[in-house]
Design an enzyme around this catalytic site. Structure first.
Site, PDB file in Angstrom:
ATOM      1  N   ASN A 116      -9.654   1.247 -12.130  1.00 34.58           N
ATOM      2  CA  ASN A 116     -10.452   1.051 -13.727  1.00 34.58           C
ATOM      3  C   ASN A 116      -9.197   0.800 -14.620  1.00 34.58           C
ATOM      4  O   ASN A 116      -8.114   1.190 -14.640  1.00 34.58           O
ATOM      5  CB  ASN A 116     -11.015   2.133 -13.745  1.00 34.58           C
ATOM      6  N   PHE A 120      -9.591   4.269 -22.451  1.00 34.27           N
ATOM      7  CA  PHE A 120     -10.315   5.458 -23.505  1.00 34.27           C
ATOM      8  C   PHE A 120     -11.484   4.868 -24.376  1.00 34.27           C
ATOM      9  O   PHE A 120     -11.556   5.106 -25.590  1.00 34.27           O
ATOM     10  CB  PHE A 120      -9.071   5.841 -24.255  1.00 34.27           C
ATOM     11  N   SER A 183      -2.505   8.059 -18.824  1.00 32.70           N
ATOM     12  CA  SER A 183      -3.336   7.132 -18.422  1.00 32.70           C
ATOM     13  C   SER A 183      -2.606   5.814 -18.254  1.00 32.70           C
ATOM     14  O   SER A 183      -1.798   5.311 -19.368  1.00 32.70           O
ATOM     15  CB  SER A 183      -4.688   6.837 -19.528  1.00 32.70           C
ATOM     16  N   ASN A 185      -3.917   2.791 -18.817  1.00 31.28           N
ATOM     17  CA  ASN A 185      -4.540   1.862 -19.541  1.00 31.28           C
ATOM     18  C   ASN A 185      -4.551   1.695 -21.055  1.00 31.28           C
ATOM     19  O   ASN A 185      -5.374   1.028 -21.545  1.00 31.28           O
ATOM     20  CB  ASN A 185      -6.085   1.896 -19.093  1.00 31.28           C
ATOM     21  N   THR A 186      -3.780   2.516 -21.542  1.00 35.33           N
ATOM     22  CA  THR A 186      -3.244   2.394 -23.076  1.00 35.33           C
ATOM     23  C   THR A 186      -1.809   2.153 -23.059  1.00 35.33           C
ATOM     24  O   THR A 186      -0.905   2.782 -22.559  1.00 35.33           O
ATOM     25  CB  THR A 186      -3.743   3.518 -23.887  1.00 35.33           C
ATOM     26  N   LYS A 225      -1.682  16.398 -18.779  1.00 32.39           N
ATOM     27  CA  LYS A 225      -2.146  15.785 -17.570  1.00 32.39           C
ATOM     28  C   LYS A 225      -0.857  14.563 -17.219  1.00 32.39           C
ATOM     29  O   LYS A 225      -0.736  13.700 -18.374  1.00 32.39           O
ATOM     30  CB  LYS A 225      -3.343  15.085 -17.679  1.00 32.39           C
ATOM     31  N   ASN A 254      -2.994  11.802 -12.567  1.00 34.80           N
ATOM     32  CA  ASN A 254      -4.037  10.901 -13.046  1.00 34.80           C
ATOM     33  C   ASN A 254      -3.887   9.692 -12.007  1.00 34.80           C
ATOM     34  O   ASN A 254      -3.504   9.938 -10.862  1.00 34.80           O
ATOM     35  CB  ASN A 254      -3.318  10.330 -14.533  1.00 34.80           C
TER      36      ASN A 254
END
Length: 354
Positions: A116, A120, A183, A185-186, A225, A254
């Protein structure tokens, strides 16, 4: 209870015929409708029990829901019927944001994995808090973690501001707060795990939490995390740094940016975080090193790649105090929760006398 749990394998082919994100949304809305019609509320009476302690909190069992499945905290009570000992929702950012362009979630069924790059996506802090306040999970004795992050368009050098806004907003409504700095993805978010960035963030959070604890007359535990892709030296630095700033727990881990375990799969080249069984070994290594470095005091929540009860046992044996599920639920359904609780109960049971 058994009807709901046993019916998921029958529904899975239909769900897997849909785009992964569409299936995710359909599953949550269907679960919510069942809850609203009171079709699942009887499940609370048969929630698997294995009392545990985590960051000073009492859990009915040590198997939780990981953040990411319910980003807006809109389905807390419905998800609470599935047997979890605690639930974590988010990641929430101060302002609403759409996340990355679709499609942004891909199944790798042969490996029981997901990739994925959601980014966010959420409705923002105000709506999130409204949803949390309307839920009954906490008033019924459930433990709720609220996971905070930064907006994608907030420059990384101003990231602390977003985390402070998030902490202040969720603090009165959380049993614990998770700071998501891992994450993939940022853009640049994972840099907050490194160098001087981490101490600066943690110092600011410590000061804000002290202010909020005085205001609300209670201290809410704080967890961080982290990623599974850290070098041993980076793990050691994190383990040495977090206790200095009063952090109560670490969530390990994560998703991973590695693709070794899924090479050759049609979606292996997609950008984003990989979750599922290949992450299990990576997170185990992180948990083991953290526990060796930290000793017994700080709480560790093991997450990543739990596909059956044996994986949950291995997380706990490596040093975790509790575990969280996400991707395994996509492939196994809600029966995975009970499977994990039962496996942990067997592992904790004293050996029979001879």
């Amino acid at each position: 209870m058994s009807l709901l749990f046993n019916s998921y394998p029958l529904a899975r082919p239909a769900l897997f015929s849909l785009d992964a994100e569409t299936a995710h949304e359909l599953t949550l809305s269907s679960l919510q409708k069942a809850y609203d019609c009171r079709l699942t509320r009887h499940l609370l009476a048969s929630r698997p029990q294995l009392p545990a302690r985590l960051m000073g909190l009492s859990l009915r069992n040590p198997v939780g829901l990981a953040a990411g499945l319910d980003k807006n905290g809109a389905h807390i009570d419905a998800l609470g019927q599935l047997g979890f000992g605690f639930i974590e929702v988010g990641t929430v950012t101060p302002r609403p944001q759409p996340g990355n362009p679709k499609p942004r979630m891909y199944r790798l069924p042969e490996a029981h994995c997901l990739i994925n790059r959601m980014g966010f996506n959420n409705d923002g802090l105000k709506k999130f808090i409204d949803n949390v306040r309307q839920s009954e999970w906490r008033s019924g004795g459930g433990v709720l973690g609220l996971n905070i992050g930064k907006n994608a368009d907030t420059p990384i050098e101003r990231a602390v501001d977003d985390y402070l806004i998030g902490l202040e907003g969720v603090y009165p409504h959380a049993d614990y707060v998770t700071v998501n700095i891992s994450s993939p993805n940022t853009q640049n978010l994972r840099s907050l795990q490194e160098g001087s960035e981490l101490p600066e963030l943690l110092k600011a959070l410590r000061e804000k939490r002290k202010e909020l604890a005085d205001k609300h007359q209670r201290q809410v535990p704080l967890a961080v995390k982290i990623a599974p892709d850290l070098a041993a030296e980076q793990i050691d630095v994190i383990a040495d740094t977090l206790p200095q700033y009063g952090v109560d727990g670490i969530i390990a881990t994560n998703t991973t940016i590695t693709r070794n375990a899924v090479e050759g799969h049609p979606h292996a080249g997609q950008a984003g975080g990989l979750s599922g069984p290949p992450v299990h070994a990576l997170s185990l290594a992180v948990i083991q090193r953290l526990r060796q470095r930290l000793g017994p005091e700080m709480a560790i929540i093991g997450v990543g790649g739990i596909h059956d009860g044996k994986h949950a046992q291995e997380k706990m044996a490596a040093g975790a105090d509790a575990v969280q599920l996400y991707t395994g639920l996509i492939y196994r359904g809600p029966a995975l929760v009970k499977d994990c609780v039962n496996a942990l109960a067997r592992a904790a049971a004293p050996a029979p006398a001879r």
